[in-house]
Design a protein around this motif. Structure first.
Motif, PDB file in Angstrom:
ATOM      1  N   ALA A  74      -0.624  -7.556   0.288  1.00 22.72           N
ATOM      2  CA  ALA A  74       0.794  -7.934   0.369  1.00 22.72           C
ATOM      3  C   ALA A  74       0.973  -9.406  -0.016  1.00 22.72           C
ATOM      4  O   ALA A  74       1.922  -9.757  -0.730  1.00 22.72           O
ATOM      5  CB  ALA A  74       1.334  -7.677   1.771  1.00 22.72           C
ATOM      6  N   ARG A  75       0.056 -10.275   0.422  1.00 18.67           N
ATOM      7  CA  ARG A  75       0.138 -11.694   0.047  1.00 18.67           C
ATOM      8  C   ARG A  75      -0.071 -11.872  -1.457  1.00 18.67           C
ATOM      9  O   ARG A  75       0.572 -12.712  -2.085  1.00 18.67           O
ATOM     10  CB  ARG A  75      -0.881 -12.519   0.846  1.00 18.67           C
ATOM     11  CG  ARG A  75      -0.451 -12.773   2.289  1.00 18.67           C
ATOM     12  CD  ARG A  75      -1.276 -13.857   2.962  1.00 18.67           C
ATOM     13  NE  ARG A  75      -2.705 -13.584   2.984  1.00 18.67           N
ATOM     14  CZ  ARG A  75      -3.346 -12.908   3.946  1.00 18.67           C
ATOM     15  NH1 ARG A  75      -2.668 -12.421   4.965  1.00 18.67           N
ATOM     16  NH2 ARG A  75      -4.642 -12.714   3.871  1.00 18.67           N
ATOM     17  N   ALA A  77       0.767  -9.731  -3.776  1.00 21.72           N
ATOM     18  CA  ALA A  77       2.028  -9.317  -4.413  1.00 21.72           C
ATOM     19  C   ALA A  77       3.059 -10.435  -4.304  1.00 21.72           C
ATOM     20  O   ALA A  77       3.746 -10.762  -5.285  1.00 21.72           O
ATOM     21  CB  ALA A  77       2.553  -8.031  -3.775  1.00 21.72           C
ATOM     22  N   ASP A  78       3.162 -11.044  -3.122  1.00 21.32           N
ATOM     23  CA  ASP A  78       4.114 -12.148  -2.940  1.00 21.32           C
ATOM     24  C   ASP A  78       3.797 -13.321  -3.860  1.00 21.32           C
ATOM     25  O   ASP A  78       4.704 -13.958  -4.407  1.00 21.32           O
ATOM     26  CB  ASP A  78       4.138 -12.610  -1.478  1.00 21.32           C
ATOM     27  CG  ASP A  78       4.834 -11.602  -0.568  1.00 21.32           C
ATOM     28  OD1 ASP A  78       5.597 -10.759  -1.083  1.00 21.32           O
ATOM     29  OD2 ASP A  78       4.604 -11.667   0.654  1.00 21.32           O
ATOM     30  N   SER A 109      12.670  -8.777  -6.276  1.00 19.17           N
ATOM     31  CA  SER A 109      11.280  -8.776  -5.820  1.00 19.17           C
ATOM     32  C   SER A 109      11.194  -8.832  -4.296  1.00 19.17           C
ATOM     33  O   SER A 109      10.218  -8.350  -3.710  1.00 19.17           O
ATOM     34  CB  SER A 109      10.495  -9.919  -6.454  1.00 19.17           C
ATOM     35  OG  SER A 109      11.075 -11.168  -6.143  1.00 19.17           O
ATOM     36  N   ASP A 110      12.209  -9.395  -3.628  1.00 17.83           N
ATOM     37  CA  ASP A 110      12.206  -9.412  -2.162  1.00 17.83           C
ATOM     38  C   ASP A 110      12.251  -7.989  -1.600  1.00 17.83           C
ATOM     39  O   ASP A 110      11.622  -7.695  -0.574  1.00 17.83           O
ATOM     40  CB  ASP A 110      13.400 -10.211  -1.612  1.00 17.83           C
ATOM     41  CG  ASP A 110      13.240 -11.708  -1.825  1.00 17.83           C
ATOM     42  OD1 ASP A 110      12.095 -12.163  -2.015  1.00 17.83           O
ATOM     43  OD2 ASP A 110      14.271 -12.406  -1.813  1.00 17.83           O
ATOM     44  N   SER A 113       8.793  -6.695  -1.773  1.00 19.57           N
ATOM     45  CA  SER A 113       7.986  -7.324  -0.709  1.00 19.57           C
ATOM     46  C   SER A 113       8.258  -6.678   0.646  1.00 19.57           C
ATOM     47  O   SER A 113       7.323  -6.401   1.404  1.00 19.57           O
ATOM     48  CB  SER A 113       8.287  -8.820  -0.618  1.00 19.57           C
ATOM     49  OG  SER A 113       7.684  -9.506  -1.663  1.00 19.57           O
ATOM     50  N   ARG A 114       9.527  -6.458   0.951  1.00 21.47           N
ATOM     51  CA  ARG A 114       9.872  -5.824   2.239  1.00 21.47           C
ATOM     52  C   ARG A 114       9.317  -4.403   2.327  1.00 21.47           C
ATOM     53  O   ARG A 114       8.826  -3.977   3.380  1.00 21.47           O
ATOM     54  CB  ARG A 114      11.389  -5.823   2.451  1.00 21.47           C
ATOM     55  CG  ARG A 114      11.967  -7.198   2.744  1.00 21.47           C
ATOM     56  CD  ARG A 114      13.415  -7.138   3.217  1.00 21.47           C
ATOM     57  NE  ARG A 114      14.321  -6.409   2.345  1.00 21.47           N
ATOM     58  CZ  ARG A 114      14.957  -6.938   1.286  1.00 21.47           C
ATOM     59  NH1 ARG A 114      14.786  -8.219   0.972  1.00 21.47           N
ATOM     60  NH2 ARG A 114      15.771  -6.198   0.559  1.00 21.47           N
ATOM     61  N   SER A 117       5.642  -4.585   2.980  1.00 17.65           N
ATOM     62  CA  SER A 117       5.335  -5.029   4.343  1.00 17.65           C
ATOM     63  C   SER A 117       5.401  -3.878   5.355  1.00 17.65           C
ATOM     64  O   SER A 117       4.847  -3.991   6.444  1.00 17.65           O
ATOM     65  CB  SER A 117       6.273  -6.163   4.766  1.00 17.65           C
ATOM     66  OG  SER A 117       7.576  -5.667   4.990  1.00 17.65           O
TER      67      SER A 117
END
Length: 178
Positions: A74-75, A77-78, A109-110, A113-114, A117
């Motif tokens: 996940a990090r 991807a961020d 992109s947020d 990310s959500r 997560s």
């Protein structure tokens, strides 16, 4: 037969350079290139790099083998999203026992990310089938520069397609794979 002659003082030559492994090379200068017309070397008068928009598919491993690696993925991807420009578009394919398109193309992109997560690792690993699904989704891309980014521990113990079948589809797709 009619002959057409056009004199041009400037001709644009778009270039996308890759390493032998297929990775994009971004630190080239005009000195790395030579341009010829009818066997005669031409002077390169202008050289620029272009941050043209990308269409990126994230292929995210949500199988049980990723349980202790999911936060790291996940990090990653961020970190990718932080380098994006405003015209880049993304989609998300998650996979465990089977792949699913979690989010179609979006510039948000947020949102991706959500969604990442909230991933709960489960099941076996259908990596090859997930890449194939992502290639099919990439047919909806708006941008000419296309890439798939795989976030996985690399194992596959569930796919129906073979590596050979996937390799053929990749060669025909004009999509970079990371």
């Amino acid at each position: 037969a009619t002959h057409l002659r056009i004199d041009s003082s400037l001709v644009l030559v778009p270039v996308h350079a890759t390493s032998a492994m297929g990775a994009t090379i971004t630190d080239l200068t005009a000195g790395n290139f030579r341009v010829f017309e009818d066997g005669v070397e031409q002077r390169i008068s202008t050289f620029s790099t272009d941050d043209a928009p990308l269409s990126v598919g994230l292929v995210f491993d949500a199988s049980a083998s990723m349980s202790n690696k999911i936060r790291t993925s996940a990090r990653a991807a961020d970190a990718l999203f932080k380098t994006a420009n405003t015209n880049d578009e993304f989609f998300l394919v998650e996979f465990g026992d089977k792949p699913k398109l979690s989010l179609p193309f979006t510039v948000d992109s947020d949102l991706i990310s959500r969604t990442i997560s909230r991933v709960k690792p489960f099941g076996r690993t259908s990596l090859i089938d997930a890449i194939h699904l992502a290639l099919l989704q990439m047919q909806n891309a708006r941008n000419s520069r296309k890439a798939l980014v795989i976030l996985s521990d690399g194992g596959d113990n569930r796919s129906h397609l073979t590596r050979g079948e996937l390799k053929g589809a990749l060669i025909e797709s004009d999509v970079q794979l990371y």
